[in-house]
Design a protein around this motif. Structure first.
Motif, PDB file in Angstrom:
ATOM      1  N   ILE A 195       0.866  -1.176   0.000  1.00  0.00           N
ATOM      2  CA  ILE A 195       0.000   0.000   0.000  1.00  0.00           C
ATOM      3  C   ILE A 195       0.903   1.225   0.000  1.00  0.00           C
ATOM      4  O   ILE A 195       1.760   1.359   0.878  1.00  0.00           O
ATOM      5  CB  ILE A 195      -0.925   0.035   1.234  1.00  0.00           C
ATOM      6  CG1 ILE A 195      -1.812  -1.208   1.279  1.00  0.00           C
ATOM      7  CG2 ILE A 195      -1.782   1.299   1.224  1.00  0.00           C
ATOM      8  CD1 ILE A 195      -2.649  -1.301   2.539  1.00  0.00           C
ATOM      9  N   ARG A 196       0.714   2.122  -0.973  1.00  0.00           N
ATOM     10  CA  ARG A 196       1.571   3.297  -1.078  1.00  0.00           C
ATOM     11  C   ARG A 196       0.722   4.533  -1.352  1.00  0.00           C
ATOM     12  O   ARG A 196      -0.328   4.451  -1.979  1.00  0.00           O
ATOM     13  CB  ARG A 196       2.592   3.157  -2.209  1.00  0.00           C
ATOM     14  CG  ARG A 196       3.494   1.960  -2.136  1.00  0.00           C
ATOM     15  CD  ARG A 196       4.460   1.936  -3.310  1.00  0.00           C
ATOM     16  NE  ARG A 196       5.468   2.966  -3.210  1.00  0.00           N
ATOM     17  CZ  ARG A 196       5.923   3.664  -4.251  1.00  0.00           C
ATOM     18  NH1 ARG A 196       5.427   3.479  -5.446  1.00  0.00           N
ATOM     19  NH2 ARG A 196       6.860   4.584  -4.079  1.00  0.00           N
ATOM     20  N   THR A 197       1.174   5.674  -0.863  1.00  0.00           N
ATOM     21  CA  THR A 197       0.604   6.962  -1.255  1.00  0.00           C
ATOM     22  C   THR A 197       1.714   7.776  -1.902  1.00  0.00           C
ATOM     23  O   THR A 197       2.753   8.019  -1.281  1.00  0.00           O
ATOM     24  CB  THR A 197       0.029   7.717  -0.042  1.00  0.00           C
ATOM     25  OG1 THR A 197       1.068   7.919   0.929  1.00  0.00           O
ATOM     26  CG2 THR A 197      -1.110   6.933   0.583  1.00  0.00           C
ATOM     27  N   LEU A 228      -3.315   6.937  -4.198  1.00  0.00           N
ATOM     28  CA  LEU A 228      -3.228   5.736  -3.376  1.00  0.00           C
ATOM     29  C   LEU A 228      -3.017   4.543  -4.285  1.00  0.00           C
ATOM     30  O   LEU A 228      -3.814   4.288  -5.195  1.00  0.00           O
ATOM     31  CB  LEU A 228      -4.516   5.556  -2.561  1.00  0.00           C
ATOM     32  CG  LEU A 228      -4.601   4.285  -1.711  1.00  0.00           C
ATOM     33  CD1 LEU A 228      -3.519   4.276  -0.633  1.00  0.00           C
ATOM     34  CD2 LEU A 228      -5.990   4.159  -1.094  1.00  0.00           C
ATOM     35  N   HIS A 229      -1.939   3.790  -4.065  1.00  0.00           N
ATOM     36  CA  HIS A 229      -1.607   2.629  -4.878  1.00  0.00           C
ATOM     37  C   HIS A 229      -1.774   1.360  -4.037  1.00  0.00           C
ATOM     38  O   HIS A 229      -1.191   1.249  -2.950  1.00  0.00           O
ATOM     39  CB  HIS A 229      -0.159   2.705  -5.370  1.00  0.00           C
ATOM     40  CG  HIS A 229       0.122   3.902  -6.223  1.00  0.00           C
ATOM     41  ND1 HIS A 229       1.347   4.124  -6.811  1.00  0.00           N
ATOM     42  CD2 HIS A 229      -0.655   4.943  -6.597  1.00  0.00           C
ATOM     43  CE1 HIS A 229       1.317   5.242  -7.505  1.00  0.00           C
ATOM     44  NE2 HIS A 229       0.108   5.771  -7.371  1.00  0.00           N
TER      45      HIS A 229
END
Length: 199
Positions: free
Chosen positions: A18-20, A25-26
């Motif tokens: 989970i990335r921002t 938001l990915h």
């Protein structure tokens, strides 16, 4: 974590992430592409899966598999507590019934290329002003002619059940006109006595 991201949660064992990044938001499932049939799954009320994006890029709502292997979107019951109930798909205008006027579009299904060239359209159109006791509408089918890029109306089912082909205001139960609306080809009228006359 990743210094280029505001938030970066990574599970090296399951390859989930989970990335921002830059306001986006990915969500990643099988980040290194090492697992077959991976998916991003959404759960509500415990272990009840409600939505899944599978490894083929299909969106599955209400079920974990698609009834058809070539479907891009599958909505599988239920509406309510039973999995046997019929699913619903709503196309909603963002306003109350009393704000809808005759002739306004209620929603469209468009058949297009990925650069937005339209080949066909199915559209719901309000037949009159809506209220708390009236929501009359017509269903319109449009196709794009050869050497053109804009779909034009070819068939309409009116709110009172009349069908017009190349006629957007059929006077009888079935009206067929030549392209361009020039003259009747077939007009079929139910006389009310169980007999149908073709004129």
């Amino acid at each position: 974590t990743d210094s280029g991201a505001n938030l970066d949660l990574f599970d090296d064992d399951t390859q989930s992430r989970i990335r921002t990044v830059d306001g986006g938001l990915h969500l990643y499932s099988d980040f290194k592409n090492e697992v077959s049939n991976s998916a991003i799954r959404f759960f509500v009320d415990g272990s009840n899966e409600k939505l899944r994006i599978d490894s083929n890029g299909r969106l599955l709502i209400g079920h974990t598999t698609t009834p058809n292997s070539v479907a891009s979107l599958a909505v599988v019951g239920s509406y309510g507590g039973s999995s046997n109930n019929t699913p619903f798909v709503y196309l909603c205008r963002d306003e109350a019934a009393t704000a809808i006027s005759g002739g306004e579009s209620l929603g469209q299904i468009l058949f297009t290329s990925n650069d937005a060239y339209r080949g066909a359209v199915i559209e719901g159109v309000a037949a009159g002003a809506w209220s708390g006791s009236s929501s009359d509408a017509s269903l319109v089918f449009k196709t794009t002619p050869d050497n053109a890029t804009v779909p034009t109306e070819k068939l309409r089912i009116t709110s009172d059940g009349k069908v017009g082909i190349n006629d957007n205001n059929p006077a009888n139960q079935l009206v067929v006109k030549a392209p361009g609306g020039s003259g009747h080809t077939v007009s079929s009228v139910n006389s009310g006595d169980g007999n149908t006359r073709i004129t």
